[in-house]
Scaffold this active site. Structure first.
Site, PDB file in Angstrom:
ATOM      1  N   SER A 102       0.838  -1.201   0.000  1.00 32.63           N
ATOM      2  CA  SER A 102       0.000   0.000   0.000  1.00 32.63           C
ATOM      3  C   SER A 102       0.870   1.248   0.000  1.00 32.63           C
ATOM      4  O   SER A 102       1.958   1.267   0.592  1.00 32.63           O
ATOM      5  CB  SER A 102      -0.899   0.011   1.234  1.00 32.63           C
ATOM      6  OG  SER A 102      -1.583   1.244   1.360  1.00 32.63           O
ATOM      7  N   TYR A 107      -3.349   1.026   9.920  1.00 31.23           N
ATOM      8  CA  TYR A 107      -3.354   0.381   8.605  1.00 31.23           C
ATOM      9  C   TYR A 107      -2.003   0.579   7.916  1.00 31.23           C
ATOM     10  O   TYR A 107      -1.419  -0.366   7.381  1.00 31.23           O
ATOM     11  CB  TYR A 107      -4.478   0.957   7.747  1.00 31.23           C
ATOM     12  CG  TYR A 107      -4.531   0.397   6.349  1.00 31.23           C
ATOM     13  CD1 TYR A 107      -5.067  -0.857   6.111  1.00 31.23           C
ATOM     14  CD2 TYR A 107      -4.047   1.129   5.271  1.00 31.23           C
ATOM     15  CE1 TYR A 107      -5.121  -1.379   4.820  1.00 31.23           C
ATOM     16  CE2 TYR A 107      -4.095   0.615   3.972  1.00 31.23           C
ATOM     17  CZ  TYR A 107      -4.631  -0.632   3.755  1.00 31.23           C
ATOM     18  OH  TYR A 107      -4.679  -1.140   2.484  1.00 31.23           O
TER      19      TYR A 107
END
Length: 281
Positions: A153, A176
């Site tokens: 990511s 996250y």
């Protein structure tokens, strides 16, 4: 299916393949000739209220002449993870490619963080994928080759001090982003350790974001944020690029979808491998 069968004879496992990025990757690998095992928690029903099942994805692949099967796997359950790898090897005699894609982001801001939820997220994004790798490695070593691709990511980018307005500082990115940074670090470390075994370990990630059903459910896909989103075909093509060349030529790469494709000069194809979506020299 596409005519360029770069993966003919190989067996690939893709987790979280009922929709979004996982399904796109599975479709693209199948279009390149791989036999693809699509895994998700349920075969024919949605367990999270979102559209899409792995049986529907398998039907779409086989309708085009591709080779695919559906297998139930909960990446948060150790027995389920072990069974996915064992069943794949039992059915096809090998596992060449493992794509660790499964996971549905919660993106909880600081005052909403809950340890039970965050432990679940760690299982989905870090510990579950690690265990799948552990289960797959003996088979890949015995074969003399293997390719592992983890989903990374842009949230994992290093943060150099607080900057007001920085997207990486927006609510929900702290935990996250930390998990995804761990995925990137694990990928790089394993790549170094497994190179001599001819097993490639890489990561693929959106440059910014892809409007998958899971992302849409978070409520962050709006006309104002539209410029952040990219085509899912880019990340599917980047994944294919990571598993086509010999393992030692592709290991340790953190591939940010179309930016990586720009670097290697590979065109983005449609998921069936027949149409050029974006040409590159």
């Amino acid at each position: 299916m596409g005519q360029n069968l770069e993966l003919d004879g190989r067996v690939a496992v893709v987790t979280g393949a009922s929709r979004g990025i996982g399904r796109a990757i599975a479709e693209r690998l199948a279009s390149a000739g791989a036999t693809v095992v699509l895994a998700a928690r349920s075969l024919s029903t949605s367990t999270d209220g979102l559209e899409g099942t792995i049986e529907e994805a398998v039907a779409a692949i086989t309708a085009r002449g591709g080779k695919a099967v559906a297998k139930a796997c909960d990446v948060e359950d150790a027995a389920s993870r072990a069974a996915l790898i064992a069943d794949t090897v039992a059915d096809f005699g090998r596992i060449d490619i493992l794509v660790n894609n499964a996971g549905r982001a919660m993106m909880n801001p600081a005052f909403v963080l809950n340890l039970a939820n965050e432990l679940s997220q760690a299982q989905q994004y870090l510990l579950g994928p690690l265990d799948l790798i552990i289960n797959a490695l003996p088979h890949m070593k015995a074969q003399g080759q293997g390719w592992i691709v983890n989903l990374g990511s842009s949230s994992a980018y290093p943060i150099d001090g607080y900057k007001d307005g920085d997207k990486l500082m927006s609510p929900g990115h702290a935990y996250y982003g930390a998990l995804k940074a761990a995925v990137h670090r694990l990928t790089a470390g394993l790549a170094g350790e497994l190179q001599e075994a001819n097993i490639a370990v890489s990561a693929v990630a959106p440059v910014a974001a892809i409007a998958t059903p899971g992302v849409t459910a978070l409520g962050i896909v709006t006309p104002e944020t539209a410029h952040w989103f990219e085509k899912v075909e880019h990340i599917a093509e980047a994944t294919l690029a990571l598993v086509t060349l010999p393992a030692k030529e592709r290991t340790g790469v953190i591939a940010f979808s179309y930016q990586y494709l720009d670097t290697i000069g590979r065109s983005t194809m449609s998921l069936d491998g027949k149409t050029v979506i974006e040409a590159r020299g």
